[in-house]
Motif scaffolding. Sequence first.
Motif, mmCIF file in Angstrom:
data_model
loop_
_atom_site.group_PDB
_atom_site.id
_atom_site.type_symbol
_atom_site.label_atom_id
_atom_site.label_comp_id
_atom_site.label_asym_id
_atom_site.label_seq_id
_atom_site.Cartn_x
_atom_site.Cartn_y
_atom_site.Cartn_z
ATOM 1 N N LYS A 277 -44.345 18.220 22.955
ATOM 2 C CA LYS A 277 -43.139 18.703 23.648
ATOM 3 C C LYS A 277 -43.488 19.330 25.003
ATOM 4 C CE LYS A 277 -42.257 21.505 20.212
ATOM 5 N NZ LYS A 277 -43.385 21.276 19.303
ATOM 6 N N THR A 278 -44.443 20.253 24.977
ATOM 7 C CA THR A 278 -44.824 20.901 26.240
ATOM 8 C C THR A 278 -45.392 19.873 27.215
ATOM 9 O OG1 THR A 278 -45.267 22.964 25.080
ATOM 10 C CG2 THR A 278 -46.244 22.723 27.245
ATOM 11 N N THR A 279 -46.152 18.933 26.671
ATOM 12 C CA THR A 279 -46.690 17.881 27.525
ATOM 13 C C THR A 279 -45.555 17.107 28.201
ATOM 14 O OG1 THR A 279 -48.549 17.708 26.008
ATOM 15 C CG2 THR A 279 -48.245 15.917 27.574
ATOM 16 N N GLN B 113 -44.139 28.139 28.095
ATOM 17 C CA GLN B 113 -44.216 28.605 26.713
ATOM 18 C C GLN B 113 -45.178 29.795 26.602
ATOM 19 O OE1 GLN B 113 -45.640 25.566 24.097
ATOM 20 N NE2 GLN B 113 -45.577 26.861 22.293
HETATM 21 N N1 LIG Z 1 -54.364 19.708 29.261
HETATM 22 C C1 LIG Z 1 -54.623 19.169 28.055
HETATM 23 N N2 LIG Z 1 -55.834 18.588 27.829
HETATM 24 C C2 LIG Z 1 -56.122 18.046 26.640
HETATM 25 N N3 LIG Z 1 -55.281 18.019 25.601
HETATM 26 C C3 LIG Z 1 -54.067 18.572 25.751
HETATM 27 C C4 LIG Z 1 -53.682 19.182 26.988
HETATM 28 N N4 LIG Z 1 -52.416 19.648 26.869
HETATM 29 C C5 LIG Z 1 -52.036 19.361 25.610
HETATM 30 N N5 LIG Z 1 -53.013 18.703 24.934
HETATM 31 C C6 LIG Z 1 -52.937 18.193 23.571
HETATM 32 O O1 LIG Z 1 -51.788 17.400 23.477
HETATM 33 C C7 LIG Z 1 -51.144 17.567 22.230
HETATM 34 C C8 LIG Z 1 -49.713 17.958 22.453
HETATM 35 O O2 LIG Z 1 -49.672 19.289 22.938
HETATM 36 P P1 LIG Z 1 -48.318 20.024 23.357
HETATM 37 O O3 LIG Z 1 -48.716 21.327 23.925
HETATM 38 O O4 LIG Z 1 -47.523 19.130 24.211
HETATM 39 O O5 LIG Z 1 -47.626 20.230 21.959
HETATM 40 P P2 LIG Z 1 -46.262 21.003 21.650
HETATM 41 O O6 LIG Z 1 -45.372 20.005 21.027
HETATM 42 O O7 LIG Z 1 -45.771 21.715 22.830
HETATM 43 O O8 LIG Z 1 -46.767 22.020 20.550
HETATM 44 P P3 LIG Z 1 -46.309 23.539 20.268
HETATM 45 O O9 LIG Z 1 -45.106 23.467 19.402
HETATM 46 O O10 LIG Z 1 -47.460 24.128 19.537
HETATM 47 O O11 LIG Z 1 -46.060 24.175 21.583
HETATM 48 C C9 LIG Z 1 -51.943 18.608 21.489
HETATM 49 O O12 LIG Z 1 -52.814 17.949 20.589
HETATM 50 C C10 LIG Z 1 -52.733 19.304 22.551
HETATM 51 O O13 LIG Z 1 -53.965 19.774 22.059
#
Ligand SMILES: Nc1ncnc2c1ncn2[C@@H]1O[C@H](COP(=O)(O)OP(=O)(O)OP(=O)(O)O)[C@@H](O)[C@H]1O
Lengths: 307, 314, 241
Positions: free
Chosen positions: C42-44, C85
């Motif tokens: 999601k954050t990605t 976040q």
């Molecule tokens: N800059 C980065 N480099 C390498 N891996 C990353 C990076 N940013 C995110 N990831 C990986 O990408 C995946 C998705 O991460 P993301 O932060 O988007 O999840 P999320 O859905 O926001 O989770 P949460 O609910 O914990 O916030 C995770 O496995 C994370 O470790």
Amino acid sequence: MEQLELFLQTLIAGFMLGGLYALIGLGMALVMGVMRVINLAHGDFMMIAMYIAYWLFTLLDIDPYLSVFIAAPALFLFGLAIQKYLLTPVMKVESILPHNLVILTVGLAMVFSNLATVFFTGDYRSTPVSYASNAWYLTDFWSESPIELSLSMPWTLSFVLAVVITIGLWIFLTKTDMGKSIRATSQDVDAALLMGVNVNRVRMMTFGIGMILVAAAGCLFIPIYYLYPALGRQFTNVGFVITVIGGMGSTNGAVIGGLILGIFESMTATYIGMGWAPAGRFAIFVAALVFLPGGIASIIRKRRLGK
Amino acid sequence: MKKYLPHIIFAGLCVVPLMNLSSYIMHILILVLMWSVIGMAWNILGGYTGQVSFGHAAFFGFGAYTAGILYYHLEISAWWGIPACVVILTALSLVVGYICLRLRGAYFALATLALGEICRVTTENLVDLTQGNMGIMIRERTWIDKTWYFYIILFIAAGTFLLIKIVMESKLGYYFVAIREDQDAAESLGIDTTFYKTISLCLSGVLTGIAGAFFMNYMGYIDPGVVFPLYDISITTVMVVMVGGAATYWGPVVGAVIMVFLAEEIRSLPYIGAAHMTIFGVILILIILFVPNGIVGDYKKLLKPFKRKKEASS
Amino acid sequence: MSLIEVKNVSKQFGGLAALTDVSFVLNKDEILGLIGPNGAGKTTMFNVINGFYRPTKGDVLLNGKRVSNLRPHVLCKLGVARTFQVVRPLQRMSTLDNVIASAFIRTKSKAEAEKVSLEVLQFTGLSDDINVLSKGLPLGKRKRLEIARALATRPEIILLDEAFAGLNPTEINEQIEIVQKIRTEKGITILIIEHHMKVIMAVSDRIVVLNYGQKIAEGTPSEIGHNPVVIEAYLGEEQSA
Ligand SMILES: Nc1ncnc2c1ncn2[C@@H]1O[C@H](COP(=O)(O)OP(=O)(O)OP(=O)(O)O)[C@@H](O)[C@H]1O
Ligand SMILES: [Mg+2]
């Protein structure tokens, strides 16, 4: 033929210089990887090791190569003390300006190089070992050889020892527990903490090992080089240029970076002029920053993922 | 009262030359003002924008050589170096900015460190343009007396102070500090971080260059070792700001006063004089350990021991 | 009418596929929820929309124009604001100065920027803290500061990444109210990530669900609430946790 001879001789000289440079770069890269700090006093620590080797040779007639066994432990302990009483406290200081640790190492460099001038004067010194001008010639082994190449004995010795130490370090980093902790911390401090690594101890050890490497580099350099108090700066520059070419904190990158820099400098000195060799060093530094911001490490990583 | 402090100090300094001080004291005051300018200039980039430079000698030396080369090759007054600096140093800053400002953290500091060294080696080797290690000498200095030099550098310093004050209270200032505090957050709040870092670098570079051009005119002689050294210029600049206090208006001025006096005092001492670098290095280390935000930034912390004494006695 | 269109976006980090072929649209004046288990991407997704990351494949369109090669500050200028976040206040600036710094995006005048800032600080309930250094604020207020800063850029779209802290019922109702007010009073379109189901179900018009970087469902809150794939994704997470 003569052109080829000159080129090959320059290449060999560069390769050997690069092997020694790699040792300097490795120490800096290790510290950079674990502590996220560029040690701008790195070359000055090397200068200290060189003075140790110099005085042992001059006063006690100890061969510079043997003084590794004195200089390395001495600098290791010195490094631990600095880590404990200066670097660790400064890590906790909060300030407006970033990079306090880097500035701290600049302060150390000022103190070391100045004290060396005060105590030992600015004179150039060297250790004239008995085998200083011995060399091997290609024609001695292959009399019909169309070209003549030579290998200076102290250079070769220093280079071979540098390779041995590098391999030793590699074994330490891959096979021992401490080595593995160092690599883990270097990759991701938080993860290392979670895995139960004692990060503080790892930092101490890393700084100490960086010191051992640079002490070794000093003892390997002095038979083939000369020594004066301000020499540290030059080798600090070499160290951080290698660290950047190699990719911050990457040890594999540092080895390749050292070789590249050694060969490049040797070529600049032969084909452009001695005075420009330091400029060449920075030219390659800037080129690395612009065209390869992640350093050689980023290429290695890509390769690996490609497979 | 506090609001008028700059006016009072400025007025006070304006009448200093009327007091018939010795030439040596005037020299010290001129150096203090010059270092204040360099410190304030560095502070824009390092203190406010958070981009620590270890290579401000490059800008200082470039300014000095701009003046020197105009004089030597075009045979015009070296004072033209000051206006010329604005153009030349903007150009240099843009080039440096393009290469270095994409880099984060320690990379930037290293790149600037390299920049200083590149400038030194290049000036040493481009003998046709710079006279190499022979240096450039002005045969007849404009004035023998120090009065006018004092007024010129005083106005440059006052102008710099004012300019920084205006900048820091405007949008630019907010953007600089935002970049220092968190570059990614700043970027996502609509701040073009590369652009504003470049502006900061240009301001800092031009002002430092002007100090360099003044130095050429005032001292009448430069060579690569004098204007491009790492410790004597680049690191001393960092120290001026650190001792006084980064990201404060008065920090660089206080730092310049202390550093210039210290340097003069220590260097003139017998025996210890040779070790002045050691003393500076130790001071730098102590500052980082105990008053990392400098005298102006941490003055409350510095007062603490005194306050406690008072409480105890009362 | 779609404001943002995410078209077949993939994002790789080295060997890790954080997003795989994700598409959805954000319509004007809507509140779109983005949910998924931890690490779903999601954050990605936000980082890709906001220009921090360039997608490995695919495109992001804003008002029909491709924006996936633009930097975050340009997107902000075009009207896309976001919160982090993991909060990232400008630590050694006061709360007010934090917001002023972002308000400067639409004005050169400090007085004007200050006016806008005081207004959004009022809106987010931070009026009492304007002179506090932001690093001294408690987490809940730092989260609201994130929202205030985003609002001060006068956005057309706001991306809220778990912008609230605390879980007690009053806080939850407060949060729901703030999100709804951002749309009704300010006319801003919202894309919201929120772990707390009650909030997301109450405020969203539609919801997109990510799991392991892939879109596994899209629909109204009630559709999503009954979707077996979604339920399984969440149950799977709970079992493994
Ligand atoms: N800059 C980065 N480099 C390498 N891996 C990353 C990076 N940013 C995110 N990831 C990986 O990408 C995946 C998705 O991460 P993301 O932060 O988007 O999840 P999320 O859905 O926001 O989770 P949460 O609910 O914990 O916030 C995770 O496995 C994370 O470790
Ligand atoms: Mg997230």
